[in-house]
Design an enzyme around this catalytic site. Structure first.
Site, PDB file in Angstrom:
ATOM      1  N   LYS A  17       0.969  -1.181   0.027  1.00 48.43           N
ATOM      2  CA  LYS A  17      -0.120  -0.027   0.006  1.00 48.43           C
ATOM      3  C   LYS A  17       0.830   1.265   0.045  1.00 48.43           C
ATOM      4  O   LYS A  17       2.047   1.252   0.384  1.00 48.43           O
ATOM      5  CB  LYS A  17      -0.785   0.185   1.316  1.00 48.43           C
ATOM      6  CG  LYS A  17      -2.064   0.921   1.146  1.00 48.43           C
ATOM      7  CD  LYS A  17      -3.259   0.013   0.429  1.00 48.43           C
ATOM      8  CE  LYS A  17      -4.413   0.884   0.264  1.00 48.43           C
ATOM      9  NZ  LYS A  17      -5.598   0.260  -0.264  1.00 48.43           N
ATOM     10  N   ASP A  56      -7.043   4.335  -4.377  1.00 53.34           N
ATOM     11  CA  ASP A  56      -7.605   4.034  -3.268  1.00 53.34           C
ATOM     12  C   ASP A  56      -8.452   5.634  -2.920  1.00 53.34           C
ATOM     13  O   ASP A  56      -8.790   6.131  -3.980  1.00 53.34           O
ATOM     14  CB  ASP A  56      -6.794   3.619  -1.958  1.00 53.34           C
ATOM     15  CG  ASP A  56      -7.437   3.056  -0.819  1.00 53.34           C
ATOM     16  OD1 ASP A  56      -7.694   1.797  -0.729  1.00 53.34           O
ATOM     17  OD2 ASP A  56      -7.616   3.963  -0.019  1.00 53.34           O
TER      18      ASP A  56
HETATM   19  P1  NDP Z   1     -12.935   7.535  -2.985  1.00 46.84           P
HETATM   20  O1  NDP Z   1     -12.023   8.618  -2.723  1.00 46.84           O
HETATM   21  O2  NDP Z   1     -13.352   7.567  -4.250  1.00 46.84           O
HETATM   22  O3  NDP Z   1     -14.179   7.836  -2.069  1.00 46.84           O
HETATM   23  C1  NDP Z   1     -14.103   8.007  -0.775  1.00 46.84           C
HETATM   24  C2  NDP Z   1     -15.541   8.365   0.040  1.00 46.84           C
HETATM   25  O4  NDP Z   1     -15.466   8.072   1.418  1.00 46.84           O
HETATM   26  C3  NDP Z   1     -15.968   9.754  -0.348  1.00 46.84           C
HETATM   27  O5  NDP Z   1     -17.227   9.750  -0.259  1.00 46.84           O
HETATM   28  C4  NDP Z   1     -15.201  10.394   0.717  1.00 46.84           C
HETATM   29  O6  NDP Z   1     -15.965  11.968   0.935  1.00 46.84           O
HETATM   30  C5  NDP Z   1     -15.606   9.606   2.131  1.00 46.84           C
HETATM   31  N1  NDP Z   1     -14.664   9.783   2.946  1.00 46.84           N
HETATM   32  C6  NDP Z   1     -13.273   9.863   2.835  1.00 46.84           C
HETATM   33  N2  NDP Z   1     -12.716   9.917   3.872  1.00 46.84           N
HETATM   34  C7  NDP Z   1     -13.611   9.988   5.123  1.00 46.84           C
HETATM   35  C8  NDP Z   1     -13.672  10.401   6.283  1.00 46.84           C
HETATM   36  N3  NDP Z   1     -12.652  10.563   7.016  1.00 46.84           N
HETATM   37  N4  NDP Z   1     -14.987  10.539   6.815  1.00 46.84           N
HETATM   38  C9  NDP Z   1     -16.105  10.270   6.053  1.00 46.84           C
HETATM   39  N5  NDP Z   1     -16.062  10.028   4.892  1.00 46.84           N
HETATM   40  C10 NDP Z   1     -14.860  10.018   4.167  1.00 46.84           C
HETATM   41  O7  NDP Z   1     -12.418   6.199  -2.134  1.00 46.84           O
HETATM   42  P2  NDP Z   1     -12.815   4.830  -2.761  1.00 46.84           P
HETATM   43  O8  NDP Z   1     -14.302   4.783  -2.822  1.00 46.84           O
HETATM   44  O9  NDP Z   1     -12.053   4.119  -3.624  1.00 46.84           O
HETATM   45  O10 NDP Z   1     -12.505   4.011  -1.195  1.00 46.84           O
HETATM   46  C11 NDP Z   1     -13.611   3.778  -0.356  1.00 46.84           C
HETATM   47  C12 NDP Z   1     -13.224   2.787   0.715  1.00 46.84           C
HETATM   48  O11 NDP Z   1     -12.956   1.513   0.262  1.00 46.84           O
HETATM   49  C13 NDP Z   1     -11.682   3.016   1.402  1.00 46.84           C
HETATM   50  O12 NDP Z   1     -11.576   2.372   2.663  1.00 46.84           O
HETATM   51  C14 NDP Z   1     -10.723   2.263   0.514  1.00 46.84           C
HETATM   52  O13 NDP Z   1      -9.583   1.653   1.141  1.00 46.84           O
HETATM   53  C15 NDP Z   1     -11.648   1.178   0.183  1.00 46.84           C
HETATM   54  N6  NDP Z   1     -11.294   0.162  -0.985  1.00 46.84           N
HETATM   55  C16 NDP Z   1     -11.457   0.923  -2.109  1.00 46.84           C
HETATM   56  C17 NDP Z   1     -11.008   0.196  -3.412  1.00 46.84           C
HETATM   57  C18 NDP Z   1     -11.046   0.767  -4.495  1.00 46.84           C
HETATM   58  O14 NDP Z   1     -10.787  -0.185  -5.337  1.00 46.84           O
HETATM   59  N7  NDP Z   1     -11.101   1.682  -4.942  1.00 46.84           N
HETATM   60  C19 NDP Z   1     -10.801  -1.381  -3.118  1.00 46.84           C
HETATM   61  C20 NDP Z   1     -11.071  -2.066  -1.842  1.00 46.84           C
HETATM   62  C21 NDP Z   1     -11.474  -1.175  -0.682  1.00 46.84           C
HETATM   63  P3  NDP Z   1     -15.103  13.041   0.809  1.00 46.84           P
HETATM   64  O15 NDP Z   1     -15.566  13.066  -0.787  1.00 46.84           O
HETATM   65  O16 NDP Z   1     -15.905  14.032   1.548  1.00 46.84           O
HETATM   66  O17 NDP Z   1     -13.765  12.866   1.125  1.00 46.84           O
HETATM   67  O1  2IT Z   2      -7.869  -1.629  -0.837  1.00 47.37           O
HETATM   68  C1  2IT Z   2      -7.694  -2.159  -2.091  1.00 47.37           C
HETATM   69  O2  2IT Z   2      -7.947  -3.274  -2.257  1.00 47.37           O
HETATM   70  C2  2IT Z   2      -7.602  -1.181  -3.034  1.00 47.37           C
HETATM   71  N1  2IT Z   2      -7.706  -0.038  -2.914  1.00 47.37           N
HETATM   72  C3  2IT Z   2      -7.289  -1.809  -4.510  1.00 47.37           C
HETATM   73  C4  2IT Z   2      -5.703  -2.295  -4.624  1.00 47.37           C
HETATM   74  C5  2IT Z   2      -5.705  -2.843  -6.219  1.00 47.37           C
HETATM   75  O3  2IT Z   2      -4.341  -2.984  -6.281  1.00 47.37           O
HETATM   76  O4  2IT Z   2      -6.390  -2.661  -7.080  1.00 47.37           O
END
Ligand code: NDP
Ligand code: 2IT
Length: 448
Positions: A126, A166
Site C-alpha cells: 500500500k 484508493d
Molecule cells: P474515494 O476517494 O472514491 O471515495 C471515498 C468516499 O469516502 C468519499 O465519499 C469520501 O468523502 C468518503 N470519506 C473519505 N474519508 C472520509 C472520512 N474520514 N469520513 C467520512 N467519509 C470519508 O475512495 P474509494 O471509494 O476508492 O474508497 C473507499 C473505501 O474503500 C476506502 O476504505 C478504500 O480503502 C476502500 N477500498 C477501495 C477500493 C478501490 O478499488 N477503490 C478497493 C477496496 C477497498 P469526501 O469526498 O468528502 O472525502
Molecule cells: O484496498 C484495496 O484493495 C484497493 N484499494 C485496491 C488495490 C488494487 O491494487 O487494486
C-alpha cells in the site's frame, strides 16, 4: 489471549506505539489466527507471525510540487512493500491528509490476506501521501502526481510492485501517474499500475469491481440464510468509487438504496436513489467534484451534517467510506432497526466493538478483506490481460469477478466451519488468507 499471539502483538505496539490503527488491524488478524497456530505448531517454530507483521520494506520520500500560486509545497510520500511471498506487492495508493505510516501499514497488512483470498498471485502493499486532492486544480494534481512518480517509479514494476487507486486516487490521478511513469522511463511497463483508463491498457469493470464485488459477497451471505437481495433496502456510506458502484449493483439486483454520504454529511432519500439520481451523483462526484449536500437541494430530501446514515432503517448496510466510521452505538442502532447483513466496502470501517455487536446479534458480517476484494481481483485480471497483450469483454471480466467473489465467500465460510466457528467470516477470511501466505513463506525459507 494465547501467549505466542500476545508476544507478537506486544512487540508491534512496543516498536511503534503511535501506530494505533495498525495495531487494531493486526490484533484482529492475530486473535483470529489462534486456532490455526495451535493446530499447526510449525508457524510458531518458524516465527511466521513475527515475520508477517513486519513490512519487508518501507519507502518514504519527500514530494515537492508547485501549487497554482507558483509556490513549492512539500508532502510525504510512502510505499509499504509488506509481503511478497505469493506474488509482487499489490495494493492501492491513498491521497488523503490523514495518511501516515501507521495508516498505510494497516492497509498494507490487510492487503496481504485480501490478495491471498482472491486466489491470484499477488503480495500485499500500500502507498500514498498526505496530499489532499480536494479543492486542487487539475494542474496542481498533475504536478503532484509527476513529482510523486519521479521517486516511486524506481520501486515499481510488473514483477516487483503494482500500485492502483484508493481514497483520493481515481481515474484522473492514475492517468497522471501513468503519464509521469511513461515520461520518466520511456516505456509502457506492461502493467506497472492498475485501474488504468481503457484507452491505455485498463480493464473493463475495474472501476465497478469493488462495489459490484461487495454486493456479490453480500448476496452469497444472504443465500446461506435462504434470503435474496431483491426487495431489500440498503444504506451505503461514502459516495466515491466503491459506494457508487455498490449502489449500481444494488439497483441491478432490485435493492432500494435510501442513503449515501460524504465526509461532510449524508442524505436520506426514502423513495430510493434510482438510476437517474445515481447518474447525477456520479456526475456530481466524478466531474463537478461537489458535495453530497447538493443532492438534497436537487431532489428535495433530508440532509444532515450530524450523525450518520446508520440511523436509517435498512436490511443491508454497506460502509464504503473509510476506516472506523461505524462505532458501537451506530452498530447497535442498525441491529435495533433489524439489519440482516453488513458488507464492508471500505477497509476496516467497523470498529471492533461494532463487529462484536453484529456477530452477537447474528447479523451476517462480511469483513473488508473478503467483501471488498473485488477491486484488487479485477486489478489482477487487468495484469493478466496486459501480460497477454489482449483484453476481455465486460461480460467476461464480470463473470470472472463474480466467480472470484463466490470462491472467497465459500473459502471464508468453510474455513470458519473447519475451525469450529461457523458463520464467523472474520475468522474464516483471516485464516484462509493467512494459510496460503504462511505456506509460501515456509516453502521459501527464512528470507520470505
Ligand atoms: P474515494 O476517494 O472514491 O471515495 C471515498 C468516499 O469516502 C468519499 O465519499 C469520501 O468523502 C468518503 N470519506 C473519505 N474519508 C472520509 C472520512 N474520514 N469520513 C467520512 N467519509 C470519508 O475512495 P474509494 O471509494 O476508492 O474508497 C473507499 C473505501 O474503500 C476506502 O476504505 C478504500 O480503502 C476502500 N477500498 C477501495 C477500493 C478501490 O478499488 N477503490 C478497493 C477496496 C477497498 P469526501 O469526498 O468528502 O472525502
Ligand atoms: O484496498 C484495496 O484493495 C484497493 N484499494 C485496491 C488495490 C488494487 O491494487 O487494486
Amino acid at each position: 489471549m494465547d501467549k505466542y499471539i500476545e508476544h507478537v502483538y506486544n512487540a508491534l505496539v512496543e516498536k511503534d506505539p503511535e501506530q494505533k490503527v495498525f495495531h487494531q488491524a493486526a490484533l484482529e488478524v492475530l486473535e483470529s489466527l489462534e486456532p490455526a497456530t495451535k493446530k499447526y505448531p510449525k508457524y510458531q517454530e518458524k516465527s511466521i507471525l513475527e515475520r508477517i507483521t513486519v513490512p519487508e520494506r518501507i519507502i518514504k520520500f519527500r514530494v515537492p510540487w508547485v501549487n497554482k500560486e507558483g509556490k513549492i509545497e512539500v508532502n510525504r510520500g510512502y510505499r509499504i512493500q509488506f509481503n511478497s511471498a505469493i506474488g509482487p506487492y499489490k495494493g492501492g495508493l491513498r491521497f488523503h491528509p490523514t495518511v501516515n505510516e501507521g495508516v498505510l501499514k494497516f492497509l498494507g497488512f490487510e492487503q496481504i490476506f485480501k490478495n491471498s483470498l482472491t486466489g491470484l498471485p499477488m503480495g500485499g502493499g500500500k502507498g500514498g501521501s498526505d496530499f489532499d486532492p480536494k479543492g486542487k486544480t487539475d494542474e496542481e494534481v498533475r504536478n503532484f502526481c509527476y513529482s510523486f512518480m519521479s521517486e516511486l517509479y524506481r520501486h515499481i514494476g510488473q514483477f516487483t510492485d503494482v500500485p492502483a487507486g484508493d481514497i483520493g486516487v481515481g481515474g484522473r490521478e492514475i492517468g497522471y501517474l501513468y503519464g509521469a511513469y511513461r515520461n520518466i522511463t520511456n516505456h509502457h511497463g506492461t502493467c506497472v499500475l492498475t485501474g488504468k483508463g481503457l484507452p491505455y491498457g485498463g480493464s473493463l469493470i475495474r472501476p465497478e469491481a469493488t462495489g459490484y464485488g461487495c454486493v456479490y459477497f453480500v448476496q452469497e451471505m444472504l443465500k446461506t440464510k435462504n434470503e435474496e437481495m431483491k426487495g431489500k433496502v440498503a444504506c451505503i456510506s461514502g459516495s466515491g468509487n466503491v459506494a457508487q458502484f455498490a449502489a449500481e449493483k444494488c439497483l441491478d439486483l432490485g435493492v432500494k438504496v435510501v442513503a449515501m454520504s460524504d465526509s461532510s454529511g449524508w442524505i436520506h432519500d426514502p423513495d430510493g436513489i434510482d438510476r437517474d439520481k445515481l447518474a447525477w451523483i456520479m456526475e456530481l462526484k466524478n466531474v463537478r467534484r461537489g458535495r453530497i449536500r447538493e443532492y438534497a437541494d436537487e431532489y428535495d430530501v433530508e440532509y444532515s451534517s450530524k450523525g450518520s446514515p446508520w440511523s436509517v432503517k435498512c436490511d443491508i448496510a454497506l460502509p464504503s467510506a473509510t476506516q472506523n466510521e461505524v462505532d458501537a452505538k451506530e452498530a447497535q442502532a442498525l441491529v435495533d432497526n433489524g439489519v440482516m447483513a453488513v458488507g464492508e466496502g471500505a477497509n476496516m470501517p467497523c470498529v471492533p466493538q461494532a463487529v462484536e455487536i453484529f456477530q452477537k446479534a447474528g447479523v451476517l458480517f462480511g469483513p473488508g478483506k473478503a467483501a471488498n476484494a473485488g477491486g484488487v481481483s479485477v486489478s489482477g485480471l487487468e495484469m493478466a490481460q496486459n501480460s497477454q497483450r489482449f483484453f476481455w469483454t465486460r461480460e467476461e471480466v464480470d463473470k470472472r469477478l463474480h466467480g472470484i467473489m463466490v470462491n472467497i465467500h465459500e473459502n471464508a465460510y468453510k474455513t470458519a466451519e473447519v475451525f469450529g466457528k461457523k458463520g464467523d467470516y472474520v475468522l474464516g477470511a483471516n485464516i484462509a488468507g493467512f494459510l496460503k501466505v504462511a505456506e509460501a513463506m515456509l516453502a521459501m525459507g527464512f528470507y520470505a
